[in-house]
Design a protein around this motif. Structure first.
Motif, PDB file in Angstrom:
ATOM      1  N   TYR B  31      37.252  29.640  40.758  1.00 25.00           N
ATOM      2  CA  TYR B  31      37.286  28.574  41.768  1.00 25.00           C
ATOM      3  C   TYR B  31      38.719  28.130  42.039  1.00 25.00           C
ATOM      4  CZ  TYR B  31      32.340  28.242  40.561  1.00 25.00           C
ATOM      5  OH  TYR B  31      31.028  28.527  40.336  1.00 25.00           O
ATOM      6  N   TYR B  33      41.109  25.630  44.991  1.00 23.44           N
ATOM      7  CA  TYR B  33      40.971  24.518  45.948  1.00 23.44           C
ATOM      8  C   TYR B  33      42.306  24.253  46.623  1.00 23.44           C
ATOM      9  CZ  TYR B  33      37.061  23.665  42.741  1.00 23.44           C
ATOM     10  OH  TYR B  33      35.945  23.791  41.950  1.00 23.44           O
ATOM     11  N   MET B  96      36.193  25.303  33.171  1.00 25.84           N
ATOM     12  CA  MET B  96      35.235  24.479  32.424  1.00 25.84           C
ATOM     13  C   MET B  96      34.980  23.156  33.134  1.00 25.84           C
ATOM     14  SD  MET B  96      34.543  26.346  29.762  1.00 25.84           S
ATOM     15  CE  MET B  96      33.969  25.297  28.446  1.00 25.84           C
ATOM     16  N   ASP B  97      34.739  23.221  34.445  1.00 35.13           N
ATOM     17  CA  ASP B  97      34.408  22.058  35.270  1.00 35.13           C
ATOM     18  C   ASP B  97      35.542  21.050  35.367  1.00 35.13           C
ATOM     19  OD1 ASP B  97      31.058  22.235  34.040  1.00 35.13           O
ATOM     20  OD2 ASP B  97      31.845  22.922  35.964  1.00 35.13           O
ATOM     21  N   THR B  98      36.754  21.442  35.045  1.00 31.60           N
ATOM     22  CA  THR B  98      37.901  20.549  35.139  1.00 31.60           C
ATOM     23  C   THR B  98      38.941  21.202  36.025  1.00 31.60           C
ATOM     24  OG1 THR B  98      37.473  19.670  32.930  1.00 31.60           O
ATOM     25  CG2 THR B  98      39.700  19.363  33.835  1.00 31.60           C
ATOM     26  N   GLN B  99      39.487  20.423  36.951  1.00 30.26           N
ATOM     27  CA  GLN B  99      40.477  20.986  37.864  1.00 30.26           C
ATOM     28  C   GLN B  99      41.886  20.706  37.370  1.00 30.26           C
ATOM     29  OE1 GLN B  99      39.734  20.271  42.053  1.00 30.26           O
ATOM     30  NE2 GLN B  99      37.531  20.538  41.762  1.00 30.26           N
ATOM     31  N   TYR B 100      42.714  21.724  37.494  1.00 30.34           N
ATOM     32  CA  TYR B 100      44.122  21.661  37.122  1.00 30.34           C
ATOM     33  C   TYR B 100      44.937  22.010  38.355  1.00 30.34           C
ATOM     34  CZ  TYR B 100      42.182  21.620  32.448  1.00 30.34           C
ATOM     35  OH  TYR B 100      41.463  21.279  31.334  1.00 30.34           O
ATOM     36  N   PHE B 101      46.034  21.284  38.526  1.00 29.04           N
ATOM     37  CA  PHE B 101      46.759  21.323  39.785  1.00 29.04           C
ATOM     38  C   PHE B 101      48.097  22.028  39.677  1.00 29.04           C
ATOM     39  CE2 PHE B 101      44.210  18.685  42.563  1.00 29.04           C
ATOM     40  CZ  PHE B 101      43.328  18.131  41.646  1.00 29.04           C
ATOM     41  N   GLY B 102      48.476  22.639  40.803  1.00 30.04           N
ATOM     42  CA  GLY B 102      49.792  23.224  40.928  1.00 30.04           C
ATOM     43  C   GLY B 102      50.828  22.159  41.218  1.00 30.04           C
TER      44      GLY B 102
END
Lengths: 115, 110
Positions: B31, B33, B96-102
């Motif tokens: 995934y 975004y 794992m259902d957690t978003q990490y950002f650039g």
């Protein structure tokens, strides 16, 4: 539809004082809740998250948050702030077990620390 | 570090020109975004992808298109940039259902 409200746009606290940042959410099912921090000119860093279980969650940098279903709140706390905590803080809500989660963010709270 | 890079990091362009922003990840996440960040609005989802060639719209998708021809790259295109698209753009991955950002791309449309 999901929504998140952070009522305080800007908060100023003295170094060493306690901190509470408010977050209220609207979501029809059990939410996944997150707090992120953003230093000036930087990306977002995950502080902590709540999916289920113990409603008091511990995060990095000494932060904690408490999920209160009855109040639809997920407030962030720190017992004693440091000058390095000055940043913008974002609360976000997402739906669990939906594959591609679409996070909805609050407007953010900017934290200023007085020496 | 979720292994996310964004390019360019800064861009100034003129109204009416096409612009493409790139998000690259090194850890084979399914995934991806694209969000935009504007004062007073927090972050708002533009588009997301749930696999190669699988994309869908977010909250603020008008004026934007995306493509994902490889797992590691997720491209955001402004077909004809407008001043209202001046913003900071963040890419994210989900693990794992957690978003990490650039680190973000600051885009200015004159």
């Amino acid at each position: 539809a999901q929504s998140v409200t952070q009522p305080d746009i800007h908060i100023t606290v003295s170094e060493g004082a306690s901190l509470e940042l408010r977050c209220n959410y609207s979501y029809g099912a059990t939410p996944y809740l997150f707090w992120y921090v953003q230093s000036p000119g930087q990306g977002l860093q995950l502080l902590l998250k709540y999916f289920s279980g113990d409603t008091l969650v511990q995060g990095i940098k000494g932060f904690e948050a408490e999920f209160k279903r009855s109040q639809s709140s997920f407030n962030l706390r720190k017992p004693s702030v440091h000058w390095s905590d000055a940043a913008e803080y974002f609360c976000a809500v997402g739906g669990g077990n939906q594959g591609a989660q679409k996070l909805v963010f609050g407007q953010g709270t900017r934290l200023t620390i007085n020496p | 570090d979720a292994g996310i890079t964004q390019s360019p990091r800064h861009k100034v362009t003129e109204t009416g020109t096409p612009v493409t922003l790139r998000c690259h990840q090194t850890e084979n996440h399914r995934y991806m975004y694209w969000y935009r960040q504007d004062p007073g609005h927090g972050l708002r989802l533009i588009h997301y992808s749930y696999g190669v060639k699988d994309t869908d719209k977010g909250e603020v998708s008008d004026g934007y298109s995306v493509s994902r021809s490889k797992t590691e790259d997720f491209l955001l295109t402004l077909e004809s940039a407008t001043s209202s698209q001046t913003s900071v753009y963040f890419c994210a991955i989900s693990e794992m259902d957690t978003q990490y950002f650039g680190p973000g791309t600051r885009l200015t449309v004159l």
